[in-house]
Design a protein around this motif. Sequence first.
Motif, PDB file in Angstrom:
ATOM      1  N   LYS A 291       0.910  -1.091   0.435  1.00 27.89           N
ATOM      2  CA  LYS A 291      -0.083   0.101   0.029  1.00 27.89           C
ATOM      3  C   LYS A 291       0.802   0.930   0.383  1.00 27.89           C
ATOM      4  CE  LYS A 291      -3.679   2.198   2.626  1.00 27.89           C
ATOM      5  NZ  LYS A 291      -5.067   1.902   3.879  1.00 27.89           N
ATOM      6  N   PRO A 292       0.919   1.898  -0.760  1.00 29.55           N
ATOM      7  CA  PRO A 292       1.736   3.115  -0.865  1.00 29.55           C
ATOM      8  C   PRO A 292       0.696   4.639   0.461  1.00 29.55           C
ATOM      9  CG  PRO A 292      -0.235   3.684  -2.220  1.00 29.55           C
ATOM     10  CD  PRO A 292      -0.462   2.315  -2.141  1.00 29.55           C
ATOM     11  N   GLN A 293       2.496   5.028   0.664  1.00 30.44           N
ATOM     12  CA  GLN A 293       1.933   6.387   1.766  1.00 30.44           C
ATOM     13  C   GLN A 293       0.560   7.006   1.520  1.00 30.44           C
ATOM     14  OE1 GLN A 293       5.465   7.655   2.568  1.00 30.44           O
ATOM     15  NE2 GLN A 293       6.257   6.176   4.305  1.00 30.44           N
ATOM     16  N   GLU A 294       0.375   7.538  -0.029  1.00 32.00           N
ATOM     17  CA  GLU A 294      -0.118   8.296  -0.625  1.00 32.00           C
ATOM     18  C   GLU A 294      -1.165   7.222  -1.602  1.00 32.00           C
ATOM     19  OE1 GLU A 294      -0.905  11.681   0.287  1.00 32.00           O
ATOM     20  OE2 GLU A 294       1.333  11.310   2.397  1.00 32.00           O
ATOM     21  N   PRO A 295      -2.302   7.847  -1.572  1.00 32.29           N
ATOM     22  CA  PRO A 295      -3.502   6.932  -2.393  1.00 32.29           C
ATOM     23  C   PRO A 295      -2.373   7.513  -3.746  1.00 32.29           C
ATOM     24  CG  PRO A 295      -4.848   8.811  -1.925  1.00 32.29           C
ATOM     25  CD  PRO A 295      -3.371   9.095  -0.730  1.00 32.29           C
ATOM     26  N   LEU A 296      -3.300   6.245  -4.513  1.00 33.37           N
ATOM     27  CA  LEU A 296      -2.509   6.540  -5.934  1.00 33.37           C
ATOM     28  C   LEU A 296      -2.510   7.049  -7.037  1.00 33.37           C
ATOM     29  CD1 LEU A 296      -0.056   4.444  -7.314  1.00 33.37           C
ATOM     30  CD2 LEU A 296      -1.258   3.302  -7.683  1.00 33.37           C
ATOM     31  N   LYS A 297      -2.262   8.116  -7.759  1.00 33.04           N
ATOM     32  CA  LYS A 297      -3.153   8.301  -8.302  1.00 33.04           C
ATOM     33  C   LYS A 297      -3.450   7.765  -9.768  1.00 33.04           C
ATOM     34  CE  LYS A 297      -2.108  13.136  -6.560  1.00 33.04           C
ATOM     35  NZ  LYS A 297      -1.525  14.482  -6.666  1.00 33.04           N
ATOM     36  N   ILE A 298      -4.045   7.895  -9.975  1.00 31.63           N
ATOM     37  CA  ILE A 298      -4.661   6.682 -11.737  1.00 31.63           C
ATOM     38  C   ILE A 298      -5.427   7.530 -12.543  1.00 31.63           C
ATOM     39  CG2 ILE A 298      -5.399   5.185 -12.755  1.00 31.63           C
ATOM     40  CD1 ILE A 298      -5.189   3.463 -10.190  1.00 31.63           C
ATOM     41  N   GLU A 299      -4.747   7.514 -14.243  1.00 29.84           N
ATOM     42  CA  GLU A 299      -5.477   8.059 -15.038  1.00 29.84           C
ATOM     43  C   GLU A 299      -6.045   6.925 -16.156  1.00 29.84           C
ATOM     44  OE1 GLU A 299      -4.668  10.237 -19.420  1.00 29.84           O
ATOM     45  OE2 GLU A 299      -3.533  10.826 -17.729  1.00 29.84           O
ATOM     46  N   GLY A 300      -5.646   6.066 -16.380  1.00 32.86           N
ATOM     47  CA  GLY A 300      -6.565   5.034 -16.997  1.00 32.86           C
ATOM     48  C   GLY A 300      -5.679   3.380 -16.254  1.00 32.86           C
ATOM     49  N   LEU A 301      -7.099   1.954 -15.854  1.00 31.91           N
ATOM     50  CA  LEU A 301      -6.396   1.273 -16.123  1.00 31.91           C
ATOM     51  C   LEU A 301      -7.065  -0.246 -16.929  1.00 31.91           C
ATOM     52  CD1 LEU A 301      -7.822   0.638 -12.424  1.00 31.91           C
ATOM     53  CD2 LEU A 301      -5.604   0.876 -12.969  1.00 31.91           C
ATOM     54  N   HIS A 302      -6.155  -0.752 -17.488  1.00 35.89           N
ATOM     55  CA  HIS A 302      -5.749  -1.964 -18.000  1.00 35.89           C
ATOM     56  C   HIS A 302      -6.445  -2.995 -16.787  1.00 35.89           C
ATOM     57  CE1 HIS A 302      -3.279   0.110 -21.161  1.00 35.89           C
ATOM     58  NE2 HIS A 302      -4.184  -0.339 -22.498  1.00 35.89           N
ATOM     59  N   VAL A 303      -7.637  -3.683 -17.339  1.00 32.29           N
ATOM     60  CA  VAL A 303      -8.080  -4.682 -15.786  1.00 32.29           C
ATOM     61  C   VAL A 303      -8.115  -5.653 -16.674  1.00 32.29           C
ATOM     62  CG1 VAL A 303     -10.073  -5.746 -14.722  1.00 32.29           C
ATOM     63  CG2 VAL A 303      -9.942  -2.542 -15.009  1.00 32.29           C
ATOM     64  N   ALA A 304      -7.272  -7.091 -16.082  1.00 27.28           N
ATOM     65  CA  ALA A 304      -6.820  -8.155 -16.785  1.00 27.28           C
ATOM     66  C   ALA A 304      -7.765  -9.368 -15.684  1.00 27.28           C
ATOM     67  CB  ALA A 304      -5.451  -8.684 -17.562  1.00 27.28           C
ATOM     68  N   PHE A 305      -8.555  -9.738 -15.901  1.00 34.11           N
ATOM     69  CA  PHE A 305      -8.643 -11.015 -15.101  1.00 34.11           C
ATOM     70  C   PHE A 305      -7.932 -12.022 -15.988  1.00 34.11           C
ATOM     71  CE2 PHE A 305     -10.898 -14.715 -14.392  1.00 34.11           C
ATOM     72  CZ  PHE A 305     -12.116 -14.593 -12.853  1.00 34.11           C
ATOM     73  N   LEU A 306      -7.002 -13.076 -14.621  1.00 36.34           N
ATOM     74  CA  LEU A 306      -6.199 -13.848 -15.172  1.00 36.34           C
ATOM     75  C   LEU A 306      -7.206 -15.087 -14.313  1.00 36.34           C
ATOM     76  CD1 LEU A 306      -2.878 -12.692 -14.410  1.00 36.34           C
ATOM     77  CD2 LEU A 306      -3.850 -12.199 -16.452  1.00 36.34           C
ATOM     78  N   GLN A 307      -7.432 -16.041 -15.380  1.00 42.29           N
ATOM     79  CA  GLN A 307      -8.139 -16.697 -15.280  1.00 42.29           C
ATOM     80  C   GLN A 307      -7.720 -18.229 -14.814  1.00 42.29           C
ATOM     81  OE1 GLN A 307     -12.382 -17.103 -16.326  1.00 42.29           O
ATOM     82  NE2 GLN A 307     -12.571 -18.974 -16.290  1.00 42.29           N
ATOM     83  N   PRO A 308      -7.666 -19.031 -13.879  1.00 44.12           N
ATOM     84  CA  PRO A 308      -6.638 -19.929 -13.477  1.00 44.12           C
ATOM     85  C   PRO A 308      -7.232 -21.301 -13.303  1.00 44.12           C
ATOM     86  CG  PRO A 308      -8.104 -19.197 -11.366  1.00 44.12           C
ATOM     87  CD  PRO A 308      -7.922 -18.132 -12.553  1.00 44.12           C
ATOM     88  N   THR A 309      -7.643 -22.623 -13.633  1.00 46.04           N
ATOM     89  CA  THR A 309      -8.263 -23.982 -13.253  1.00 46.04           C
ATOM     90  C   THR A 309      -8.170 -24.403 -11.737  1.00 46.04           C
ATOM     91  OG1 THR A 309      -7.189 -24.294 -15.929  1.00 46.04           O
ATOM     92  CG2 THR A 309      -8.695 -26.385 -14.593  1.00 46.04           C
ATOM     93  N   PHE A 310      -9.277 -24.396 -11.828  1.00 49.63           N
ATOM     94  CA  PHE A 310      -9.568 -25.200 -10.597  1.00 49.63           C
ATOM     95  C   PHE A 310     -10.103 -26.675 -10.304  1.00 49.63           C
ATOM     96  CE2 PHE A 310     -10.538 -20.481  -8.548  1.00 49.63           C
ATOM     97  CZ  PHE A 310      -8.641 -20.801  -8.141  1.00 49.63           C
ATOM     98  N   ARG A 311      -9.638 -27.429 -10.034  1.00 49.38           N
ATOM     99  CA  ARG A 311     -10.089 -28.573  -9.517  1.00 49.38           C
ATOM    100  C   ARG A 311      -9.887 -29.401  -8.334  1.00 49.38           C
ATOM    101  NH1 ARG A 311     -11.857 -27.618 -13.844  1.00 49.38           N
ATOM    102  NH2 ARG A 311     -11.850 -28.010 -15.847  1.00 49.38           N
ATOM    103  N   PHE A 312     -10.858 -30.569  -7.783  1.00 54.59           N
ATOM    104  CA  PHE A 312     -11.086 -30.866  -6.934  1.00 54.59           C
ATOM    105  C   PHE A 312     -11.202 -31.973  -6.808  1.00 54.59           C
ATOM    106  CE2 PHE A 312     -14.695 -29.257  -7.421  1.00 54.59           C
ATOM    107  CZ  PHE A 312     -15.874 -30.015  -6.599  1.00 54.59           C
ATOM    108  N   ASP A 313     -10.745 -33.073  -5.637  1.00 52.25           N
ATOM    109  CA  ASP A 313     -12.218 -34.114  -6.244  1.00 52.25           C
ATOM    110  C   ASP A 313     -12.882 -34.404  -4.738  1.00 52.25           C
ATOM    111  OD1 ASP A 313      -9.409 -35.348  -7.452  1.00 52.25           O
ATOM    112  OD2 ASP A 313      -8.178 -35.027  -6.150  1.00 52.25           O
ATOM    113  N   THR A 314     -13.805 -34.818  -5.370  1.00 55.95           N
ATOM    114  CA  THR A 314     -14.981 -35.031  -4.185  1.00 55.95           C
ATOM    115  C   THR A 314     -16.199 -35.844  -4.711  1.00 55.95           C
ATOM    116  OG1 THR A 314     -16.683 -33.961  -2.968  1.00 55.95           O
ATOM    117  CG2 THR A 314     -16.067 -33.537  -5.085  1.00 55.95           C
ATOM    118  N   THR A 315     -16.244 -36.536  -4.314  1.00 55.38           N
ATOM    119  CA  THR A 315     -18.014 -37.940  -4.544  1.00 55.38           C
ATOM    120  C   THR A 315     -19.219 -36.834  -4.421  1.00 55.38           C
ATOM    121  OG1 THR A 315     -17.981 -39.177  -2.035  1.00 55.38           O
ATOM    122  CG2 THR A 315     -16.349 -39.638  -3.964  1.00 55.38           C
TER     123      THR A 315
END
Length: 203
Positions: free
Chosen positions: A34-58
């Motif tokens: 966390k920066p000491q002061e609020p982060l000044k932002i003009e624009g954002l590239h928003v990237a949702f990075l999608q993993p693969t979740f797998r689990f073992d269950t009956t």
Amino acid sequence: MSMSHAFTRRLAVSAIAVLLGACSTTASVRHIEKPQEPLKIEGLHVAFLQPTFRFDTTDPRFSNARVDEQLDELRQAVLEHVPAGMAPAGIETRARSFALDEDGRPPTTLNTWLKTEQKTNWHLLTVVPSGAHVNCSGGICNLKTNVMLEIRAPYSMSRRWAVELTESAMTSDLSMSTQGASNHYAREMVKALLADVRGPKSP
């Protein structure tokens, strides 16, 4: 060990988590950077990075197909609600999703997209589901995830801000669809962002 194998082991060990009696629908936020002061932002590239979740269950109430479906609902929620939430602060956004590889690494198409956009003064926000468990209440089981949010600086791509959100289990008890719960979670991400960043129209 690949990301999918790691999550398989984690979920197999923890099996099905039954979470009851949660008292809040607010996601918990843990600051990693966390920066000491609020982060000044003009624009954002928003990237949702999608993993693969797998689990073992009956358990017949849940399946890996359902995991994929609910993860896609979260993806849709982030791509819709994060840009919408940034707009009142005057922060322009472009949003896309990318699939992580089996080792949890972003694809080369992410860098290609950033270069194609040519918004060289924009920051990069990555949204990565970083953990998962299955929340069962009655006869219904739903996927719950932690999410890692990171903002990286233009040019250098150095990390400027990072938090981990933990989704409230209470959203499973609300009278909403799983997509509605994902929308709620995405709006909680926006709250965490706006607590620490400022745009051209921020007060």
